[in-house]
Design an enzyme around this catalytic site. Structure first.
Site, PDB file in Angstrom:
ATOM      1  N   GLU A  50      56.586 175.442   9.284  1.00 23.29           N
ATOM      2  CA  GLU A  50      55.192 175.300   8.877  1.00 23.29           C
ATOM      3  C   GLU A  50      54.941 173.897   8.301  1.00 23.29           C
ATOM      4  O   GLU A  50      53.911 173.278   8.592  1.00 23.29           O
ATOM      5  CB  GLU A  50      54.835 176.398   7.852  1.00 23.29           C
ATOM      6  CG  GLU A  50      53.487 176.265   7.180  1.00 23.29           C
ATOM      7  CD  GLU A  50      52.308 176.225   8.159  1.00 23.29           C
ATOM      8  OE1 GLU A  50      52.471 176.542   9.350  1.00 23.29           O
ATOM      9  OE2 GLU A  50      51.218 175.833   7.703  1.00 23.29           O
ATOM     10  N   TRP A 106      34.036 172.362  21.422  1.00 27.45           N
ATOM     11  CA  TRP A 106      35.437 172.018  21.656  1.00 27.45           C
ATOM     12  C   TRP A 106      35.607 172.152  23.160  1.00 27.45           C
ATOM     13  O   TRP A 106      35.514 173.257  23.705  1.00 27.45           O
ATOM     14  CB  TRP A 106      36.349 172.984  20.910  1.00 27.45           C
ATOM     15  CG  TRP A 106      37.803 172.616  20.963  1.00 27.45           C
ATOM     16  CD1 TRP A 106      38.453 171.769  20.110  1.00 27.45           C
ATOM     17  CD2 TRP A 106      38.783 173.100  21.887  1.00 27.45           C
ATOM     18  NE1 TRP A 106      39.785 171.687  20.466  1.00 27.45           N
ATOM     19  CE2 TRP A 106      40.017 172.487  21.556  1.00 27.45           C
ATOM     20  CE3 TRP A 106      38.756 173.969  22.970  1.00 27.45           C
ATOM     21  CZ2 TRP A 106      41.193 172.730  22.253  1.00 27.45           C
ATOM     22  CZ3 TRP A 106      39.929 174.209  23.677  1.00 27.45           C
ATOM     23  CH2 TRP A 106      41.131 173.591  23.305  1.00 27.45           C
ATOM     24  N   CYS A 118      34.251 176.154  19.679  1.00 33.32           N
ATOM     25  CA  CYS A 118      32.811 176.011  19.802  1.00 33.32           C
ATOM     26  C   CYS A 118      32.170 176.922  18.759  1.00 33.32           C
ATOM     27  O   CYS A 118      32.662 178.019  18.494  1.00 33.32           O
ATOM     28  CB  CYS A 118      32.244 176.385  21.166  1.00 33.32           C
ATOM     29  SG  CYS A 118      32.889 175.371  22.502  1.00 33.32           S
ATOM     30  N   GLU A 152      50.060 167.966  12.629  1.00 35.15           N
ATOM     31  CA  GLU A 152      48.665 168.306  12.907  1.00 35.15           C
ATOM     32  C   GLU A 152      47.694 167.299  12.282  1.00 35.15           C
ATOM     33  O   GLU A 152      46.729 166.893  12.926  1.00 35.15           O
ATOM     34  CB  GLU A 152      48.427 169.713  12.321  1.00 35.15           C
ATOM     35  CG  GLU A 152      47.158 170.384  12.706  1.00 35.15           C
ATOM     36  CD  GLU A 152      47.103 171.823  12.166  1.00 35.15           C
ATOM     37  OE1 GLU A 152      47.857 172.160  11.230  1.00 35.15           O
ATOM     38  OE2 GLU A 152      46.302 172.596  12.689  1.00 35.15           O
ATOM     39  N   ARG A 202      34.964 174.496  14.114  1.00 35.18           N
ATOM     40  CA  ARG A 202      35.251 175.204  15.371  1.00 35.18           C
ATOM     41  C   ARG A 202      35.282 174.269  16.581  1.00 35.18           C
ATOM     42  O   ARG A 202      35.623 174.690  17.687  1.00 35.18           O
ATOM     43  CB  ARG A 202      34.191 176.286  15.613  1.00 35.18           C
ATOM     44  CG  ARG A 202      34.139 177.329  14.526  1.00 35.18           C
ATOM     45  CD  ARG A 202      33.065 178.354  14.820  1.00 35.18           C
ATOM     46  NE  ARG A 202      33.401 179.137  15.981  1.00 35.18           N
ATOM     47  CZ  ARG A 202      34.116 180.257  15.962  1.00 35.18           C
ATOM     48  NH1 ARG A 202      34.562 180.713  14.819  1.00 35.18           N
ATOM     49  NH2 ARG A 202      34.365 180.913  17.069  1.00 35.18           N
ATOM     50  N   HIS A 226      73.474 170.903  15.783  1.00 35.62           N
ATOM     51  CA  HIS A 226      73.642 171.332  17.176  1.00 35.62           C
ATOM     52  C   HIS A 226      72.749 170.550  18.134  1.00 35.62           C
ATOM     53  O   HIS A 226      72.496 171.004  19.251  1.00 35.62           O
ATOM     54  CB  HIS A 226      73.371 172.833  17.297  1.00 35.62           C
ATOM     55  CG  HIS A 226      74.357 173.670  16.543  1.00 35.62           C
ATOM     56  ND1 HIS A 226      75.677 173.762  16.914  1.00 35.62           N
ATOM     57  CD2 HIS A 226      74.224 174.406  15.418  1.00 35.62           C
ATOM     58  CE1 HIS A 226      76.322 174.545  16.051  1.00 35.62           C
ATOM     59  NE2 HIS A 226      75.452 174.947  15.131  1.00 35.62           N
ATOM     60  N   ASN A 249      29.624 180.013  23.617  1.00 42.12           N
ATOM     61  CA  ASN A 249      31.011 179.864  23.162  1.00 42.12           C
ATOM     62  C   ASN A 249      31.855 180.801  24.010  1.00 42.12           C
ATOM     63  O   ASN A 249      31.571 181.994  24.069  1.00 42.12           O
ATOM     64  CB  ASN A 249      31.116 180.249  21.683  1.00 42.12           C
ATOM     65  CG  ASN A 249      32.551 180.329  21.209  1.00 42.12           C
ATOM     66  OD1 ASN A 249      33.412 179.615  21.707  1.00 42.12           O
ATOM     67  ND2 ASN A 249      32.810 181.202  20.244  1.00 42.12           N
ATOM     68  N   GLY A 250      32.885 180.255  24.668  1.00 38.96           N
ATOM     69  CA  GLY A 250      33.742 181.101  25.502  1.00 38.96           C
ATOM     70  C   GLY A 250      33.996 180.413  26.834  1.00 38.96           C
ATOM     71  O   GLY A 250      33.833 179.198  26.951  1.00 38.96           O
ATOM     72  N   LYS A 271      52.156 171.342   9.900  1.00 40.04           N
ATOM     73  CA  LYS A 271      51.076 170.759   9.090  1.00 40.04           C
ATOM     74  C   LYS A 271      51.122 169.246   9.188  1.00 40.04           C
ATOM     75  O   LYS A 271      50.112 168.588   9.365  1.00 40.04           O
ATOM     76  CB  LYS A 271      51.273 171.211   7.636  1.00 40.04           C
ATOM     77  CG  LYS A 271      50.070 171.390   6.816  1.00 40.04           C
ATOM     78  CD  LYS A 271      49.253 172.632   7.089  1.00 40.04           C
ATOM     79  CE  LYS A 271      49.469 173.341   8.370  1.00 40.04           C
ATOM     80  NZ  LYS A 271      48.820 174.517   8.654  1.00 40.04           N
ATOM     81  N   LYS A 287      39.561 175.016  14.796  1.00 47.26           N
ATOM     82  CA  LYS A 287      40.083 176.010  13.853  1.00 47.26           C
ATOM     83  C   LYS A 287      40.420 177.326  14.547  1.00 47.26           C
ATOM     84  O   LYS A 287      41.421 177.948  14.267  1.00 47.26           O
ATOM     85  CB  LYS A 287      39.032 176.239  12.764  1.00 47.26           C
ATOM     86  CG  LYS A 287      39.441 177.230  11.706  1.00 47.26           C
ATOM     87  CD  LYS A 287      40.321 176.577  10.682  1.00 47.26           C
ATOM     88  CE  LYS A 287      40.784 177.525   9.612  1.00 47.26           C
ATOM     89  NZ  LYS A 287      42.040 177.031   9.000  1.00 47.26           N
TER      90      LYS A 287
HETATM   91  C1  AGP Z   1      47.063 175.891  11.650  1.00 49.84           C
HETATM   92  O1  AGP Z   1      47.102 174.785  10.826  1.00 49.84           O
HETATM   93  C2  AGP Z   1      46.509 175.671  12.970  1.00 49.84           C
HETATM   94  N1  AGP Z   1      45.232 175.093  12.948  1.00 49.84           N
HETATM   95  C3  AGP Z   1      46.728 176.739  14.022  1.00 49.84           C
HETATM   96  O2  AGP Z   1      48.092 176.683  14.341  1.00 49.84           O
HETATM   97  C4  AGP Z   1      46.361 178.209  13.692  1.00 49.84           C
HETATM   98  O3  AGP Z   1      47.216 178.696  12.708  1.00 49.84           O
HETATM   99  C5  AGP Z   1      46.469 179.056  14.971  1.00 49.84           C
HETATM  100  O4  AGP Z   1      45.556 178.572  15.914  1.00 49.84           O
HETATM  101  C6  AGP Z   1      46.259 180.523  14.718  1.00 49.84           C
HETATM  102  O5  AGP Z   1      44.991 180.803  14.221  1.00 49.84           O
HETATM  103  P1  AGP Z   1      44.649 182.217  13.591  1.00 49.84           P
HETATM  104  O6  AGP Z   1      45.493 182.384  12.397  1.00 49.84           O
HETATM  105  O7  AGP Z   1      43.182 182.145  13.272  1.00 49.84           O
HETATM  106  O8  AGP Z   1      44.958 183.239  14.629  1.00 49.84           O
END
Ligand code: AGP
Length: 604
Positions: free
Chosen positions: A479, A74, A2, A486, A27, A502, A100-101, A483, A599
């Protein structure tokens, strides 16, 4: 998650509120809304869906008024409907609130208010705030007093901004969720993050937990919960407003991938001198008491932490990367007074990471955060902060910040190895630092010569995608898979190469490309693992330097410049970022705003 914005000053607020929301959309993008004080009531407009839906809703009846609040959501409580969108209003609609929260005691507060005759129209936790504020306004000594009583009743995390009908002011409070005040000459802003108002001002004040503010046309008053005045420093943000735009790229993600050379230059600048690492806040000897290192992080930052763990272990320093959400329950018992806990977080606001950081502090650990955001909660709560200086990252999928985090952690690892007597700095430190300084140039070479687009097209539509790598490249493989899933919504997994046989090998078919990462050191085994997958029909896409033996056996090849094995994974990662990007584009995905994600994840 949010984003909130508020603005008071000369001229109409609406355009600035909507632009601010667009800059905060990363956000959350389930719904959006604004409320503007217009002299004859508070006009509220809100819509489920992205901000474009909200804009369509106000075309033709643009609300007038120079004070207003806005929100992009969100969802946590209740689905993304118009009713659940913020701002929320009170019974008589004389109070409007964005939040927000999470209000943890909202059920209890709601029952109390309902028994007093209040009717609720949404499923959200937030709606209790305007109702409470209205309730206290009935016989409080002042509006500020009613707001303070309202805030005092809330348990949980919040950044709140509120309007009261007919009052030319914004009431705001922070507890556990980010809130920043922006100061321009004749106007004031509040926002969850700086890009919301960066076009107008770079002078900011970071709210501390427990701060309450009243913004009026001629000034801002800040107090604590008891009403005592508090003074906070005004800081200047060194981000360029251009950094927050798309800069001519189709997506933020593509811009952020392409600006990695610049981000990396900023991360490294001033931190390497000949064969030494210079970290301004950590003079020689700072880490001599450190016995072991624990990293806490989530998502992409966790993968950067895995990179850091591997580097430290290679140097002989005991280190372990923990998923922050698992840390407090499983690992804090192993903390000693000589444990260094490193919280890796781009935003500095991830609730799981902050929870782990606080758990570590309670146990007496020394803490450092590696973050991108000055003034963030992690930066303020950790004993020390190291800033990666990558500039604002807006695309939900983290790209440039992974590269900068991995480099920052590498520098920190080398610095630790210099201080701890029982271990030795690597023999080839001078060479690897020379190569580090060439990293931005090498990334540029990858960007200029990549064939990722063609490879993405060749394999788009496959059943699943696997990524394998050994050592540092295990972190990169994980990673790469994160990506990919995601932003493409396709099934992707990253494995340590040796683990494939394994279990995961059972998933391998001719319809599951395997991306194999080679770093120019101890690659033989990974090559063997790739061939094992190939023998089961899987197409192999190798990522390696030119003339690598993997090229001969591969179905497709992504070349990276020859460099020190410590850095080659970061070059491979850029190739994988591009493969994910183009695959998502082929599939028509909303690349910067993947479904269900935000984000900055500020709930546990
Ligand atoms: C990354 O592509 C993601 N959107 C997510 O995994 C992110 O890295 C994670 O939420 C951690 O966020 P931060 O680095 O702001 O703590």
């Amino acid at each position: 998650m949010c984003g909130i914005i508020a603005r008071i000053g000369e001229g109409d607020a609406i355009t600035k509120l909507v632009t601010g929301l667009e800059n905060l959309e990363y956000r959350g993008y389930d719904s959006a809304g604004v409320a503007v004080q217009n002299g004859s009531g508070i006009s509220v407009y809100k819509r489920s869906g992205q901000i474009s839906e909200l804009k369509d809703a106000i075309v033709g009846s643009v609300p007038k008024g120079n004070v207003g609040i806005g929100h992009t959501r969100w969802s946590t409580h209740g689905p993304p409907t118009d009713e659940n969108a913020h701002p929320h209003t009170s019974e008589t609609e004389n109070v409007a609130v964005v939040h927000n929260g999470i209000i943890e005691n909202y059920t209890e507060l709601k029952e109390r208010l309902e028994s007093d005759g209040h009717e609720f129209t949404s499923d959200t936790d937030t709606e209790v705030i305007p109702h409470l504020f209205e309730y206290y306004l009935q016989d409080a000594s002042s509006i500020e007093d009613a707001f303070r009583k309202t805030i005092d009743d809330l348990e949980g995390s919040y950044a709140v901004a509120a309007l009261v009908d007919g009052v030319h002011a914004i009431y705001a409070a922070r507890q556990g969720s980010p809130l920043i005040l922006g100061l321009d000459n004749d106007e004031y802003y509040l926002a969850s993050d700086v890009p919301a108002f960066l076009d107008h001002t770079d002078r900011v004040v970071y709210f501390e937990d427990g701060d309450i503010a009243v913004l009026e046309p001629n000034g801002v008053t800040m107090t604590d919960l008891e009403g005592n005045m508090v003074t906070r420093d005004v800081e200047r943000i060194d981000w360029d407003p251009e950094d927050a735009g798309k800069g001519g790229y189709e997506h933020y993600m593509l811009k952020e991938i392409n600006t990695q050379p610049n981000a990396l230059t900023n991360t490294i600048e001033g931190r390497v001198e000949d064969s030494e690492v210079i970290l301004e806040d950590f003079p020689e000897g700072t880490f001599e008491d450190v016995d072991d290192v624990q990293f806490v992080a989530c998502g992409t930052s966790y993968h950067a932490a895995l990179y850091g763990q591997q580097l430290l272990n290679q140097t002989g320093i005991r280190a372990q990367a923990f998923r922050a959400s698992e840390y407090v329950d499983s690992a804090t018992g192993s903390i000693t007074e000589n444990t260094l806990v490193i919280a890796v977080t781009q935003s500095g606001e991830t609730a799981d990471t902050l929870g782990a950081l606080r758990g570590a502090k309670e146990r007496g650990a020394r803490t450092v955060t590696v973050t991108n955001v000055m003034g963030s909660t992690a930066a303020r709560e950790a004993d020390d902060a190291l800033f990666i200086r990558a500039g604002p990252e807006i695309g939900v999928a983290a790209t440039k910040t992974f590269s900068s985090q991995a480099v920052m952690l590498s520098l920190l690892s080398l610095r630790l190895a210099e201080d701890i007597e029982t271990v030795n700095a690597p023999d080839d430190q001078a060479e690897l630092l020379r190569e580090l300084q060439k990293l931005p140039e090498h990334v540029q070479t990858v960007l200029d010569s990549t064939t990722a687009k063609r490879i993405a097209s060749r394999y788009t539509g496959s059943e699943a995608f696997f990524f394998i790598g050994r050592g540092l490249n295990n972190a990169v493989a994980k990673e790469g898979a994160l990506k990919f899933k995601e932003i493409t919504y396709e099934h992707a997994e990253g494995f340590a190469s040796g683990e494939l046989k394994h279990g995961p090998l059972a998933l391998v078919t001719p319809d599951t490309p395997v991306f194999a990462l080679f770093n120019g050191d101890k690659d033989k085994k990974t090559l063997q693992n790739a061939e094992e997958a190939q023998a089961r029909g899987a197409p192999i896409v190798s990522v390696a330097h030119a003339d690598h033996p993997a090229e001969k056996i591969s179905d497709a090849f992504l070349e990276i410049p020859d460099t020190h094995p410590m850095w080659s994974g970061l070059l491979a990662n850029v190739q994988l970022q591009l493969v994910s990007y183009y695959a998502a584009k082929n599939l028509g995905r909303p690349i910067d705003k993947p479904r269900n994600l935000a984000k900055s994840v500020t709930v546990e």
